[in-house]
Design a protein around this motif. Sequence first.
Motif, PDB file in Angstrom:
ATOM      1  N   SER A   1       0.829  -1.203   0.000  1.00  0.00           N
ATOM      2  CA  SER A   1       0.000   0.000   0.000  1.00  0.00           C
ATOM      3  C   SER A   1       0.860   1.249   0.000  1.00  0.00           C
ATOM      4  N   ARG A   2       1.983   1.211   0.723  1.00  0.00           N
ATOM      5  CA  ARG A   2       2.886   2.359   0.742  1.00  0.00           C
ATOM      6  C   ARG A   2       3.508   2.584  -0.638  1.00  0.00           C
ATOM      7  N   ASP A   3       3.877   1.499  -1.312  1.00  0.00           N
ATOM      8  CA  ASP A   3       4.433   1.627  -2.667  1.00  0.00           C
ATOM      9  C   ASP A   3       3.390   2.172  -3.640  1.00  0.00           C
ATOM     10  N   ILE A   4       2.140   1.717  -3.495  1.00  0.00           N
ATOM     11  CA  ILE A   4       1.064   2.212  -4.354  1.00  0.00           C
ATOM     12  C   ILE A   4       0.848   3.704  -4.130  1.00  0.00           C
ATOM     13  N   THR A   5       0.904   4.125  -2.870  1.00  0.00           N
ATOM     14  CA  THR A   5       0.729   5.545  -2.556  1.00  0.00           C
ATOM     15  C   THR A   5       1.832   6.388  -3.178  1.00  0.00           C
ATOM     16  N   ILE A   6       3.071   5.935  -3.067  1.00  0.00           N
ATOM     17  CA  ILE A   6       4.203   6.704  -3.598  1.00  0.00           C
ATOM     18  C   ILE A   6       4.108   6.830  -5.113  1.00  0.00           C
ATOM     19  N   GLU A   7       3.843   5.722  -5.798  1.00  0.00           N
ATOM     20  CA  GLU A   7       3.772   5.769  -7.260  1.00  0.00           C
ATOM     21  C   GLU A   7       2.569   6.572  -7.742  1.00  0.00           C
ATOM     22  N   SER A   8       1.472   6.524  -7.013  1.00  0.00           N
ATOM     23  CA  SER A   8       0.302   7.321  -7.397  1.00  0.00           C
ATOM     24  C   SER A   8       0.581   8.809  -7.230  1.00  0.00           C
ATOM     25  N   LYS A   9       1.274   9.175  -6.161  1.00  0.00           N
ATOM     26  CA  LYS A   9       1.632  10.585  -5.963  1.00  0.00           C
ATOM     27  C   LYS A   9       2.551  11.068  -7.087  1.00  0.00           C
ATOM     28  N   ARG A  10       3.479  10.241  -7.504  1.00  0.00           N
ATOM     29  CA  ARG A  10       4.361  10.624  -8.599  1.00  0.00           C
ATOM     30  C   ARG A  10       3.569  10.824  -9.891  1.00  0.00           C
ATOM     31  N   THR A  11       2.558  10.004 -10.096  1.00  0.00           N
ATOM     32  CA  THR A  11       1.703  10.182 -11.273  1.00  0.00           C
ATOM     33  C   THR A  11       0.949  11.509 -11.210  1.00  0.00           C
ATOM     34  N   ILE A  12       0.459  11.864 -10.032  1.00  0.00           N
ATOM     35  CA  ILE A  12      -0.260  13.134  -9.867  1.00  0.00           C
ATOM     36  C   ILE A  12       0.676  14.310 -10.134  1.00  0.00           C
ATOM     37  N   PHE A  13       1.904  14.256  -9.603  1.00  0.00           N
ATOM     38  CA  PHE A  13       2.873  15.330  -9.850  1.00  0.00           C
ATOM     39  C   PHE A  13       3.167  15.465 -11.338  1.00  0.00           C
ATOM     40  N   LEU A  14       3.242  14.329 -12.021  1.00  0.00           N
ATOM     41  CA  LEU A  14       3.479  14.361 -13.464  1.00  0.00           C
ATOM     42  C   LEU A  14       2.311  15.003 -14.195  1.00  0.00           C
ATOM     43  N   LEU A  15       1.092  14.682 -13.811  1.00  0.00           N
ATOM     44  CA  LEU A  15      -0.083  15.218 -14.497  1.00  0.00           C
ATOM     45  C   LEU A  15      -0.226  16.723 -14.298  1.00  0.00           C
ATOM     46  N   HIS A  16       0.319  17.255 -13.229  1.00  0.00           N
ATOM     47  CA  HIS A  16       0.259  18.702 -13.025  1.00  0.00           C
ATOM     48  C   HIS A  16       1.103  19.459 -14.048  1.00  0.00           C
ATOM     49  N   ARG A  17       1.991  18.769 -14.725  1.00  0.00           N
ATOM     50  CA  ARG A  17       2.784  19.405 -15.776  1.00  0.00           C
ATOM     51  C   ARG A  17       2.034  19.486 -17.098  1.00  0.00           C
ATOM     52  N   PHE A  18       0.819  18.955 -17.126  1.00  0.00           N
ATOM     53  CA  PHE A  18       0.062  18.893 -18.377  1.00  0.00           C
ATOM     54  C   PHE A  18      -0.241  20.288 -18.915  1.00  0.00           C
ATOM     55  N   THR A  19      -0.576  21.219 -18.013  1.00  0.00           N
ATOM     56  CA  THR A  19      -0.981  22.552 -18.467  1.00  0.00           C
ATOM     57  C   THR A  19       0.190  23.356 -19.014  1.00  0.00           C
ATOM     58  N   SER A  20       1.393  23.073 -18.536  1.00  0.00           N
ATOM     59  CA  SER A  20       2.556  23.852 -18.969  1.00  0.00           C
ATOM     60  C   SER A  20       3.431  23.126 -19.983  1.00  0.00           C
ATOM     61  N   ALA A  21       3.187  21.832 -20.196  1.00  0.00           N
ATOM     62  CA  ALA A  21       4.024  21.079 -21.134  1.00  0.00           C
ATOM     63  C   ALA A  21       3.666  21.447 -22.575  1.00  0.00           C
ATOM     64  N   PRO A  22       4.658  21.514 -23.473  1.00  0.00           N
ATOM     65  CA  PRO A  22       4.353  21.829 -24.878  1.00  0.00           C
ATOM     66  C   PRO A  22       3.544  20.736 -25.556  1.00  0.00           C
ATOM     67  N   ASN A  23       3.763  19.495 -25.170  1.00  0.00           N
ATOM     68  CA  ASN A  23       3.025  18.377 -25.753  1.00  0.00           C
ATOM     69  C   ASN A  23       2.362  17.590 -24.623  1.00  0.00           C
ATOM     70  N   GLY A  24       1.066  17.849 -24.437  1.00  0.00           N
ATOM     71  CA  GLY A  24       0.361  17.196 -23.345  1.00  0.00           C
ATOM     72  C   GLY A  24       0.145  15.712 -23.551  1.00  0.00           C
ATOM     73  N   GLU A  25       0.127  15.241 -24.799  1.00  0.00           N
ATOM     74  CA  GLU A  25      -0.094  13.828 -25.057  1.00  0.00           C
ATOM     75  C   GLU A  25       1.038  12.972 -24.506  1.00  0.00           C
ATOM     76  N   GLU A  26       2.254  13.504 -24.538  1.00  0.00           N
ATOM     77  CA  GLU A  26       3.376  12.761 -23.972  1.00  0.00           C
ATOM     78  C   GLU A  26       3.219  12.608 -22.463  1.00  0.00           C
ATOM     79  N   ILE A  27       2.723  13.646 -21.810  1.00  0.00           N
ATOM     80  CA  ILE A  27       2.483  13.563 -20.365  1.00  0.00           C
ATOM     81  C   ILE A  27       1.427  12.509 -20.065  1.00  0.00           C
ATOM     82  N   LEU A  28       0.354  12.480 -20.839  1.00  0.00           N
ATOM     83  CA  LEU A  28      -0.699  11.495 -20.616  1.00  0.00           C
ATOM     84  C   LEU A  28      -0.192  10.075 -20.868  1.00  0.00           C
TER      85      LEU A  28
END
Length: 285
Positions: A56-83
């Motif tokens: 569960s701790r590993d799932i939490t850490i990896e999910s948080k990293r995914t959320i941090f990555l998705l926050h770059r969607f608005t500022s990234a030049p190519n949002g499809e790569e982020i997705l």
Amino acid sequence: GSGGFRKRKHDNFPHGQRREEKENFNPPSALMTSFKSFQLELDTRHDKYERLVKLSRDITIESKRTIFLLHRFTSAPNGEEILSESEVKLDAVRRKIKQVAQELIGEDMYQFHRAISPGLQEYVEAVSFQYFIKTRSLISVEEINKQLIFTAEDREETTNMASDSHDKQPHMWSLRVTPVDYLLGVADLTGELMRLCISSVGNGDIDTPFELSQFLRQIYDGFTFIGNTGPYEVSKKLYTLKQSLAKVENACYTLKVRGSEIPKHMLADVFSTKTELIDQEEGLP
């Protein structure tokens, strides 16, 4: 003499002889045998609980990293790569959840629910955040559970299980997200949407905050129908949800009233200042 010590009666017997007599006097009984089997069962269950806590701790850490990555969607030049990258990360999270499902084979999930609940909530938050960015809507719990049905294609993952249970394992595993975990994950999603609103304003996007305001209002209305009849954790997070909604509505007010007179690159600073004032008034850190 008066300064001496008195000998106990059994000091006249050797210690080895006393131990043998004690063992012969109390032979192993059926009750002690039963308690030893109970001890083995409890130790096995405790070890499984600790393994689930680690997963569960590993799932939490990896999910948080995914959320941090998705926050770059608005500022990234190519949002499809982020997705695409976020989908790869979520697949890795689902592989961890598959290990949880394997650990729970033949077990009552609710006996281990406290061990896996934090990870499932964080996964719901991550996958719903990605779904909102794609579709501007809320993913359902049924759709989430469909993604948590696994097959026995990756055989290397089963090596962590006991060797004597390999032949007994089914060819399909599934793990169901409970309604409470889903609601708690959606409640945490509102905080990420509030941060998405801040980053959108900073990038000069004045349409996204109004979409988020309407979406958060619908979520808040849905939670108010539950009220105090739901679990304690849900009502506890309702206050945080209300704060996130207030901050987004404040951003929409700023854009609507003063958006024409404030340069776009300064809107984020004005909104951040107002957000800090709201936090101070409410006593939030």
